[in-house]
Design a protein around this motif. Structure first.
Motif, PDB file in Angstrom:
ATOM      1  N   LEU A   1       0.787  -1.228   0.000  1.00  0.00           N
ATOM      2  CA  LEU A   1       0.000   0.000   0.000  1.00  0.00           C
ATOM      3  C   LEU A   1       0.821   1.281   0.000  1.00  0.00           C
ATOM      4  CD1 LEU A   1      -2.887  -0.734   2.531  1.00  0.00           C
ATOM      5  CD2 LEU A   1      -3.080  -0.475   0.066  1.00  0.00           C
ATOM      6  N   LEU A   2       2.014   1.248   0.564  1.00  0.00           N
ATOM      7  CA  LEU A   2       2.721   2.487   0.877  1.00  0.00           C
ATOM      8  C   LEU A   2       3.871   2.812  -0.071  1.00  0.00           C
ATOM      9  CD1 LEU A   2       2.835   2.059   4.754  1.00  0.00           C
ATOM     10  CD2 LEU A   2       1.231   3.399   3.398  1.00  0.00           C
ATOM     11  N   ASP A   3       4.035   2.067  -1.145  1.00  0.00           N
ATOM     12  CA  ASP A   3       5.101   2.333  -2.105  1.00  0.00           C
ATOM     13  C   ASP A   3       6.468   2.360  -1.426  1.00  0.00           C
ATOM     14  OD1 ASP A   3       6.274   2.853  -4.575  1.00  0.00           O
ATOM     15  OD2 ASP A   3       6.154   5.027  -4.301  1.00  0.00           O
ATOM     16  N   ILE A   4       6.703   1.337  -0.595  1.00  0.00           N
ATOM     17  CA  ILE A   4       7.994   1.177   0.068  1.00  0.00           C
ATOM     18  C   ILE A   4       8.556  -0.188  -0.306  1.00  0.00           C
ATOM     19  CG2 ILE A   4       7.540   2.718   2.009  1.00  0.00           C
ATOM     20  CD1 ILE A   4       6.650   0.326   3.608  1.00  0.00           C
ATOM     21  N   ASP A   5       9.802  -0.430   0.094  1.00  0.00           N
ATOM     22  CA  ASP A   5      10.467  -1.661  -0.337  1.00  0.00           C
ATOM     23  C   ASP A   5      10.520  -2.750   0.727  1.00  0.00           C
ATOM     24  OD1 ASP A   5      11.410  -0.828  -3.062  1.00  0.00           O
ATOM     25  OD2 ASP A   5      12.365   0.736  -1.882  1.00  0.00           O
ATOM     26  N   ALA A   6      10.458  -2.361   1.993  1.00  0.00           N
ATOM     27  CA  ALA A   6      10.564  -3.372   3.053  1.00  0.00           C
ATOM     28  C   ALA A   6      10.005  -2.816   4.356  1.00  0.00           C
ATOM     29  CB  ALA A   6      12.018  -3.805   3.244  1.00  0.00           C
ATOM     30  N   VAL A   7       9.640  -3.736   5.249  1.00  0.00           N
ATOM     31  CA  VAL A   7       9.067  -3.365   6.555  1.00  0.00           C
ATOM     32  C   VAL A   7       9.581  -4.318   7.622  1.00  0.00           C
ATOM     33  CG1 VAL A   7       6.951  -3.119   7.918  1.00  0.00           C
ATOM     34  CG2 VAL A   7       6.954  -2.466   5.516  1.00  0.00           C
ATOM     35  N   GLY A   8       9.893  -3.773   8.778  1.00  0.00           N
ATOM     36  CA  GLY A   8      10.207  -4.576   9.940  1.00  0.00           C
ATOM     37  C   GLY A   8       9.244  -4.226  11.064  1.00  0.00           C
ATOM     38  N   VAL A   9       8.917  -5.198  11.913  1.00  0.00           N
ATOM     39  CA  VAL A   9       7.986  -4.985  13.027  1.00  0.00           C
ATOM     40  C   VAL A   9       8.668  -5.395  14.323  1.00  0.00           C
ATOM     41  CG1 VAL A   9       5.709  -5.469  13.981  1.00  0.00           C
ATOM     42  CG2 VAL A   9       6.059  -5.558  11.489  1.00  0.00           C
ATOM     43  N   MET A  10       8.695  -4.465  15.287  1.00  0.00           N
ATOM     44  CA  MET A  10       9.202  -4.765  16.618  1.00  0.00           C
ATOM     45  C   MET A  10       8.087  -4.583  17.629  1.00  0.00           C
ATOM     46  SD  MET A  10      12.887  -2.828  16.833  1.00  0.00           S
ATOM     47  CE  MET A  10      14.205  -3.104  15.636  1.00  0.00           C
ATOM     48  N   ILE A  11       8.012  -5.481  18.603  1.00  0.00           N
ATOM     49  CA  ILE A  11       7.103  -5.268  19.732  1.00  0.00           C
ATOM     50  C   ILE A  11       7.867  -5.540  21.022  1.00  0.00           C
ATOM     51  CG2 ILE A  11       5.020  -5.819  18.438  1.00  0.00           C
ATOM     52  CD1 ILE A  11       4.950  -8.522  19.813  1.00  0.00           C
ATOM     53  N   VAL A  12       7.352  -4.998  22.101  1.00  0.00           N
ATOM     54  CA  VAL A  12       8.016  -5.134  23.394  1.00  0.00           C
ATOM     55  C   VAL A  12       7.559  -6.417  24.079  1.00  0.00           C
ATOM     56  CG1 VAL A  12       6.269  -3.848  24.689  1.00  0.00           C
ATOM     57  CG2 VAL A  12       8.636  -3.864  25.496  1.00  0.00           C
ATOM     58  N   ASP A  13       8.487  -7.103  24.738  1.00  0.00           N
ATOM     59  CA  ASP A  13       8.136  -8.335  25.428  1.00  0.00           C
ATOM     60  C   ASP A  13       7.680  -8.027  26.855  1.00  0.00           C
ATOM     61  OD1 ASP A  13      10.362  -7.975  27.072  1.00  0.00           O
ATOM     62  OD2 ASP A  13      11.603  -9.429  26.005  1.00  0.00           O
ATOM     63  N   PRO A  14       7.239  -9.044  27.616  1.00  0.00           N
ATOM     64  CA  PRO A  14       6.731  -8.783  28.971  1.00  0.00           C
ATOM     65  C   PRO A  14       7.754  -8.178  29.918  1.00  0.00           C
ATOM     66  CG  PRO A  14       5.974 -10.921  28.199  1.00  0.00           C
ATOM     67  CD  PRO A  14       6.984 -10.437  27.200  1.00  0.00           C
ATOM     68  N   PHE A  15       9.038  -8.211  29.530  1.00  0.00           N
ATOM     69  CA  PHE A  15      10.087  -7.668  30.385  1.00  0.00           C
ATOM     70  C   PHE A  15      10.520  -6.271  29.949  1.00  0.00           C
ATOM     71  CE2 PHE A  15      10.424 -12.315  30.180  1.00  0.00           C
ATOM     72  CZ  PHE A  15      10.185 -12.622  31.506  1.00  0.00           C
ATOM     73  N   GLY A  16       9.781  -5.713  28.978  1.00  0.00           N
ATOM     74  CA  GLY A  16      10.075  -4.356  28.543  1.00  0.00           C
ATOM     75  C   GLY A  16      11.164  -4.239  27.502  1.00  0.00           C
ATOM     76  N   GLU A  17      11.546  -5.373  26.892  1.00  0.00           N
ATOM     77  CA  GLU A  17      12.594  -5.356  25.886  1.00  0.00           C
ATOM     78  C   GLU A  17      11.986  -5.484  24.495  1.00  0.00           C
ATOM     79  OE1 GLU A  17      15.786  -4.862  26.472  1.00  0.00           O
ATOM     80  OE2 GLU A  17      15.471  -4.751  28.642  1.00  0.00           O
ATOM     81  N   LEU A  18      12.479  -4.679  23.560  1.00  0.00           N
ATOM     82  CA  LEU A  18      12.015  -4.776  22.185  1.00  0.00           C
ATOM     83  C   LEU A  18      12.519  -6.060  21.540  1.00  0.00           C
ATOM     84  CD1 LEU A  18      12.364  -1.247  20.506  1.00  0.00           C
ATOM     85  CD2 LEU A  18      10.267  -2.578  20.839  1.00  0.00           C
ATOM     86  N   GLN A  19      11.670  -6.659  20.710  1.00  0.00           N
ATOM     87  CA  GLN A  19      12.029  -7.869  19.987  1.00  0.00           C
ATOM     88  C   GLN A  19      11.552  -7.745  18.543  1.00  0.00           C
ATOM     89  OE1 GLN A  19      13.743 -10.289  21.391  1.00  0.00           O
ATOM     90  NE2 GLN A  19      13.551  -9.803  23.551  1.00  0.00           N
ATOM     91  N   VAL A  20      12.333  -8.263  17.609  1.00  0.00           N
ATOM     92  CA  VAL A  20      11.895  -8.320  16.217  1.00  0.00           C
ATOM     93  C   VAL A  20      10.892  -9.464  16.101  1.00  0.00           C
ATOM     94  CG1 VAL A  20      12.580  -8.648  13.819  1.00  0.00           C
ATOM     95  CG2 VAL A  20      14.095  -7.432  15.392  1.00  0.00           C
ATOM     96  N   ILE A  21       9.688  -9.168  15.651  1.00  0.00           N
ATOM     97  CA  ILE A  21       8.638 -10.181  15.609  1.00  0.00           C
ATOM     98  C   ILE A  21       8.247 -10.552  14.189  1.00  0.00           C
ATOM     99  CG2 ILE A  21       6.663  -8.614  15.689  1.00  0.00           C
ATOM    100  CD1 ILE A  21       7.039 -11.813  17.800  1.00  0.00           C
ATOM    101  N   ALA A  22       8.474  -9.648  13.220  1.00  0.00           N
ATOM    102  CA  ALA A  22       8.104  -9.934  11.830  1.00  0.00           C
ATOM    103  C   ALA A  22       8.838  -8.972  10.907  1.00  0.00           C
ATOM    104  CB  ALA A  22       6.596  -9.807  11.620  1.00  0.00           C
ATOM    105  N   ALA A  23       8.939  -9.376   9.648  1.00  0.00           N
ATOM    106  CA  ALA A  23       9.559  -8.526   8.621  1.00  0.00           C
ATOM    107  C   ALA A  23       9.066  -8.987   7.262  1.00  0.00           C
ATOM    108  CB  ALA A  23      11.083  -8.593   8.699  1.00  0.00           C
ATOM    109  N   SER A  24       9.149  -8.089   6.296  1.00  0.00           N
ATOM    110  CA  SER A  24       8.679  -8.434   4.954  1.00  0.00           C
ATOM    111  C   SER A  24       9.634  -9.368   4.236  1.00  0.00           C
ATOM    112  CB  SER A  24       8.466  -7.160   4.126  1.00  0.00           C
ATOM    113  OG  SER A  24       9.658  -6.392   4.079  1.00  0.00           O
ATOM    114  N   ASP A  25      10.893  -9.448   4.688  1.00  0.00           N
ATOM    115  CA  ASP A  25      11.862 -10.351   4.077  1.00  0.00           C
ATOM    116  C   ASP A  25      12.998 -10.605   5.063  1.00  0.00           C
ATOM    117  OD1 ASP A  25      14.248  -8.420   3.384  1.00  0.00           O
ATOM    118  OD2 ASP A  25      12.438  -7.393   2.721  1.00  0.00           O
TER     119      ASP A  25
END
Length: 242
Positions: free
Chosen positions: A38-62
């Protein structure tokens, strides 16, 4: 009109994911894929925070983008990390500019090596609660339009609601156990990707797509399927791309 219709379809798809067999990993991977569409971009990464307050990579387009996001976390820097901590979008960051080189040092260099020129980070938020961020990448010098920035935020908001509300409506708070389970699932899925990639002599992206393509029509959770691959209780020939 066609793009507006597609946007509506994707938002409806996201809302429809709020079902009993909701698969967080698959949902966020689809979010990344839809953002690229939708956004005319080349790649995406998704980070969410875990129960201990640390960011984790959870998904990516590639796979390349997933590794870049892991690099950002290891060095505790990058627009996505800053976006999560401040709760504010980080837009139009020129990875070749002196400012980005100073602010994001190793991350900016690694992103350029991966072929990216511009990046944007969008907070995943519900009111004042921030649970992660989306990182959007361009391979060219490209400012994001106001409408695309608003659409990216809308997609991030829908994803946030899906994560926070799934199985927690009665509780009224974040289901930390679900987030922790999702992070554990990610580890198992990465292991399964490695097994399939080695066995078939293919890339990790192709191995991941094989898992998704097999799991979805059979209504299997990807983590459960991945566990069977890792444990050797499934004939992986059934998953092989045809």
């Amino acid at each position: 009109m066609a793009s507006q219709q597609r946007t509506l379809e994707i938002l409806v798809e996201a809302v429809d994911s709020l079902i009993d067999d909701f698969d967080l990993i698959d949902f966020l991977h689809r979010l990344a894929t839809r953002c690229v569409e939708l956004l005319d971009i080349d790649a995406v990464g998704v980070m969410i925070v875990d129960p201990f307050g640390e960011l984790q990579v959870i998904a990516a387009s590639d796979e390349h983008t997933r590794l870049l996001e892991l690099f950002a976390l290891q060095h505790d820097q990058g627009p996505c990390v800053r976006c999560y901590r401040t709760g504010h979008a980080q837009l139009d960051i020129d990875l070749e500019s002196p400012g980005a080189t100073v602010e994001f040092g190793p991350f900016a260099a690694r992103a350029r090596e991966a072929g990216f020129r511009t990046t944007h980070a969008i907070p995943m938020r519900l009111r004042h609660q921030i649970i992660g961020a989306l990182n959007l990448f361009h391979s060219r010098a490209e400012k994001i339009s106001e409408s695309d920035a608003q659409l990216a935020q809308a997609l991030a908001d829908v994803a946030t609601i899906a994560i926070l509300q799934q199985r927690t409506i009665e509780q009224g708070n974040v289901d930390k156990a679900q987030l922790q389970a999702a992070l554990h699932s990610r580890v198992v899925i990465e292991q399964a990707k490695g097994v399939l990639a080695e066995r078939w002599q293919v890339g990790l992206d192709e191995a991941f797509e094989a898992l998704r393509s097999y799991a979805r029509p059979r209504r299997l959770r990807m983590a459960d399927l991945a566990q069977r691959v890792v444990q050797g209780t499934l004939d992986t020939a059934e998953l092989a791309p045809r």
